[in-house]
Design a protein around this motif. Structure first.
Motif, PDB file in Angstrom:
ATOM      1  N   ALA A 103       0.822  -1.209   0.000  1.00 41.55           N
ATOM      2  CA  ALA A 103       0.000   0.000   0.000  1.00 41.55           C
ATOM      3  C   ALA A 103       0.858   1.261   0.000  1.00 41.55           C
ATOM      4  O   ALA A 103       1.995   1.272   0.478  1.00 41.55           O
ATOM      5  CB  ALA A 103      -0.930   0.005   1.210  1.00 41.55           C
ATOM      6  N   VAL A 104       0.293   2.336  -0.569  1.00 39.23           N
ATOM      7  CA  VAL A 104       0.911   3.662  -0.515  1.00 39.23           C
ATOM      8  C   VAL A 104       0.049   4.557   0.366  1.00 39.23           C
ATOM      9  O   VAL A 104      -1.128   4.270   0.617  1.00 39.23           O
ATOM     10  CB  VAL A 104       1.084   4.265  -1.919  1.00 39.23           C
ATOM     11  N   HIS A 105       0.647   5.664   0.823  1.00 43.41           N
ATOM     12  CA  HIS A 105      -0.017   6.478   1.835  1.00 43.41           C
ATOM     13  C   HIS A 105       0.009   7.954   1.433  1.00 43.41           C
ATOM     14  O   HIS A 105       0.959   8.680   1.762  1.00 43.41           O
ATOM     15  CB  HIS A 105       0.666   6.275   3.191  1.00 43.41           C
ATOM     16  N   PRO A 106      -1.010   8.407   0.713  1.00 38.99           N
ATOM     17  CA  PRO A 106      -1.037   9.808   0.294  1.00 38.99           C
ATOM     18  C   PRO A 106      -1.294  10.731   1.484  1.00 38.99           C
ATOM     19  O   PRO A 106      -1.958  10.350   2.451  1.00 38.99           O
ATOM     20  CB  PRO A 106      -2.212   9.853  -0.691  1.00 38.99           C
ATOM     21  N   PRO A 107      -0.772  11.940   1.431  1.00 39.59           N
ATOM     22  CA  PRO A 107      -1.006  12.885   2.532  1.00 39.59           C
ATOM     23  C   PRO A 107      -2.439  13.395   2.520  1.00 39.59           C
ATOM     24  O   PRO A 107      -3.094  13.435   1.482  1.00 39.59           O
ATOM     25  CB  PRO A 107      -0.009  14.006   2.242  1.00 39.59           C
ATOM     26  N   MET A 108      -2.912  13.756   3.716  1.00 39.92           N
ATOM     27  CA  MET A 108      -4.246  14.348   3.878  1.00 39.92           C
ATOM     28  C   MET A 108      -4.101  15.693   4.576  1.00 39.92           C
ATOM     29  O   MET A 108      -4.193  15.790   5.801  1.00 39.92           O
ATOM     30  CB  MET A 108      -5.142  13.415   4.685  1.00 39.92           C
ATOM     31  N   PRO A 109      -3.843  16.756   3.819  1.00 35.11           N
ATOM     32  CA  PRO A 109      -3.673  18.074   4.435  1.00 35.11           C
ATOM     33  C   PRO A 109      -4.924  18.482   5.224  1.00 35.11           C
ATOM     34  O   PRO A 109      -6.052  18.272   4.778  1.00 35.11           O
ATOM     35  CB  PRO A 109      -3.470  19.000   3.230  1.00 35.11           C
ATOM     36  N   ASN A 110      -4.692  19.020   6.415  1.00 30.90           N
ATOM     37  CA  ASN A 110      -5.780  19.542   7.247  1.00 30.90           C
ATOM     38  C   ASN A 110      -6.784  18.477   7.644  1.00 30.90           C
ATOM     39  O   ASN A 110      -7.968  18.777   7.862  1.00 30.90           O
ATOM     40  CB  ASN A 110      -6.503  20.691   6.528  1.00 30.90           C
ATOM     41  N   SER A 111      -6.348  17.235   7.710  1.00 28.41           N
ATOM     42  CA  SER A 111      -7.251  16.149   8.092  1.00 28.41           C
ATOM     43  C   SER A 111      -6.462  15.106   8.866  1.00 28.41           C
ATOM     44  O   SER A 111      -5.273  14.881   8.616  1.00 28.41           O
ATOM     45  CB  SER A 111      -7.880  15.514   6.850  1.00 28.41           C
ATOM     46  N   GLY A 112      -7.156  14.438   9.807  1.00 30.05           N
ATOM     47  CA  GLY A 112      -6.517  13.381  10.574  1.00 30.05           C
ATOM     48  C   GLY A 112      -6.712  12.004   9.988  1.00 30.05           C
ATOM     49  O   GLY A 112      -6.305  11.015  10.598  1.00 30.05           O
ATOM     50  N   LEU A 113      -7.336  11.920   8.811  1.00 30.83           N
ATOM     51  CA  LEU A 113      -7.535  10.613   8.183  1.00 30.83           C
ATOM     52  C   LEU A 113      -6.192  10.035   7.752  1.00 30.83           C
ATOM     53  O   LEU A 113      -5.402  10.697   7.087  1.00 30.83           O
ATOM     54  CB  LEU A 113      -8.470  10.740   6.975  1.00 30.83           C
ATOM     55  N   ARG A 114      -5.939   8.806   8.136  1.00 32.31           N
ATOM     56  CA  ARG A 114      -4.693   8.115   7.789  1.00 32.31           C
ATOM     57  C   ARG A 114      -5.008   7.133   6.666  1.00 32.31           C
ATOM     58  O   ARG A 114      -5.661   6.113   6.886  1.00 32.31           O
ATOM     59  CB  ARG A 114      -4.125   7.401   9.014  1.00 32.31           C
ATOM     60  N   VAL A 115      -4.525   7.428   5.459  1.00 29.80           N
ATOM     61  CA  VAL A 115      -4.986   6.748   4.255  1.00 29.80           C
ATOM     62  C   VAL A 115      -3.951   5.735   3.761  1.00 29.80           C
ATOM     63  O   VAL A 115      -2.757   6.029   3.686  1.00 29.80           O
ATOM     64  CB  VAL A 115      -5.282   7.766   3.140  1.00 29.80           C
ATOM     65  N   SER A 116      -4.447   4.551   3.396  1.00 27.30           N
ATOM     66  CA  SER A 116      -3.644   3.537   2.721  1.00 27.30           C
ATOM     67  C   SER A 116      -4.393   3.120   1.456  1.00 27.30           C
ATOM     68  O   SER A 116      -5.590   2.838   1.507  1.00 27.30           O
ATOM     69  CB  SER A 116      -3.444   2.308   3.616  1.00 27.30           C
ATOM     70  N   ILE A 117      -3.674   3.093   0.328  1.00 25.08           N
ATOM     71  CA  ILE A 117      -4.264   2.673  -0.947  1.00 25.08           C
ATOM     72  C   ILE A 117      -3.606   1.364  -1.370  1.00 25.08           C
ATOM     73  O   ILE A 117      -2.383   1.288  -1.518  1.00 25.08           O
ATOM     74  CB  ILE A 117      -4.069   3.726  -2.049  1.00 25.08           C
ATOM     75  N   LEU A 118      -4.429   0.333  -1.566  1.00 28.10           N
ATOM     76  CA  LEU A 118      -3.912  -0.979  -1.930  1.00 28.10           C
ATOM     77  C   LEU A 118      -3.452  -1.011  -3.382  1.00 28.10           C
ATOM     78  O   LEU A 118      -4.005  -0.309  -4.234  1.00 28.10           O
ATOM     79  CB  LEU A 118      -4.988  -2.043  -1.718  1.00 28.10           C
TER      80      LEU A 118
END
Length: 305
Positions: free
Chosen positions: A97-112
């Motif tokens: 997975a890759v992890h794009p940044p989420m400016p101004n948000s606490g969402l921690r994102v992983s893309i499969l």
């Protein structure tokens, strides 16, 4: 609702995205859909689209894990998640997975990631791999062929959680292209879902199954049948659909065994494939696409923890 949500599952397609808030017990607490698919967004617009869906789910963006499959990880999507090379064990999806940044948000994102095939016929999939992991979770020990009808149908040899080999048939896209941009469009100008569509489908499927090598010649029967036999747009649309599906199944007939082939796709399309498989002396087993993608996202997350 945030206190009850453990994470957010997302299936991000080209046209739409679907999201589910999953609670501590692994149950869906809420769901949401959006028409902000990958094809409508520039990379910088993905964070806002995800924040909006999280709000619709009732999840504050202060802190939550998000696991995404599908076209958000494509080269033209949010952030490319490089393909895993088949043969591959799908339990390793989260590790890629890759992890794009989420400016101004606490969402921690992983893309499969998706899966690619370099030997035995170059091929790629993105999104279907997560459905296949879900199928392996719902049908433990399954070993055989899986059909995934759609715009670009996939035929996958699956051994447990391992993809051994796969191929793609552009059946759905060919139907749309021929319907709208070929000479056949003149025979498909009118209501396509009338009472004669079923008979047309049966005739087309029989021709596709019995003479798949003659596809290019048989396609013109759509035009000739309307001019000479007076068949209407509904019969012609059914014939074209049946011909393409029949040819696709005939091309894969030597891989189909005696067990029912799982069919992952929309309910209506899966029924058509099941019908043509029956005509070919085989069996199909429709599987709910939402069930398998959710099961796949849950399995990928569990394998990462």
């Amino acid at each position: 609702m945030t206190d009850n949500v453990a994470w957010i599952a997302v299936d991000w397609g080209t046209s739409n995205l679907r999201a589910w808030a999953v609670d501590q017990n692994g149950d869906v607490a809420s769901s949401a859909t959006s028409d902000r698919g990958m094809g409508k967004l520039s990379p910088g617009k993905f964070p806002d689209a995800l924040d909006a869906v999280a709000a619709e789910l009732g999840v504050e963006s202060s802190a939550a894990d998000v696991l995404i499959c599908g076209m958000a990880g494509a080269r033209q999507g949010w952030l490319e998640a490089p393909y895993l090379d088949a043969p591959t064990d799908l339990r390793g999806l989260a590790a890629g997975a890759v992890h794009p940044p989420m400016p101004n948000s606490g969402l921690r994102v992983s893309i499969l990631p998706g899966v690619c095939q370099r030997q035995g016929g170059e091929n790629v999939m993105r999104g279907e791999e997560t459905q296949l992991l879900g199928l392996a979770s719902l049908m433990p020990g399954y070993d055989g062929l899986v059909c995934m009808p759609g715009t670009h149908s996939k035929w996958v040899l699956l051994h447990g959680t391992r993809i051994e080999h796969f191929s793609t048939a552009m059946t759905g896209e060919m139907f749309e292209l021929l319907k709208t941009h070929s000479v056949l469009r003149h025979s498909l100008n009118g209501p396509l879902d009338g009472p004669a569509r079923d008979d047309g489908f049966s005739a087309g499927a029989e021709d596709g199954l019995s003479k798949p090598a003659d596809l290019l010649g048989q396609l013109f029967r759509v035009r000739a049948a309307s001019l000479l036999s007076g068949h209407g747009p509904d019969w012609c649309a059914g014939y074209l659909s049946g011909l393409l599906i029949g040819t696709e199944i005939a091309a894969n007939r030597n891989q189909i065994g005696t067990d029912a082939v799982p069919l992952i796709g929309s309910a209506g399309l899966a029924r058509l494939y099941e019908r043509v498989l029956n005509m070919a002396g085989a069996k199909g087993q429709p599987v709910d696409a939402t069930d398998v993608v959710l099961a796949g996202l849950k399995a990928a997350r569990a394998a990462a923890n």
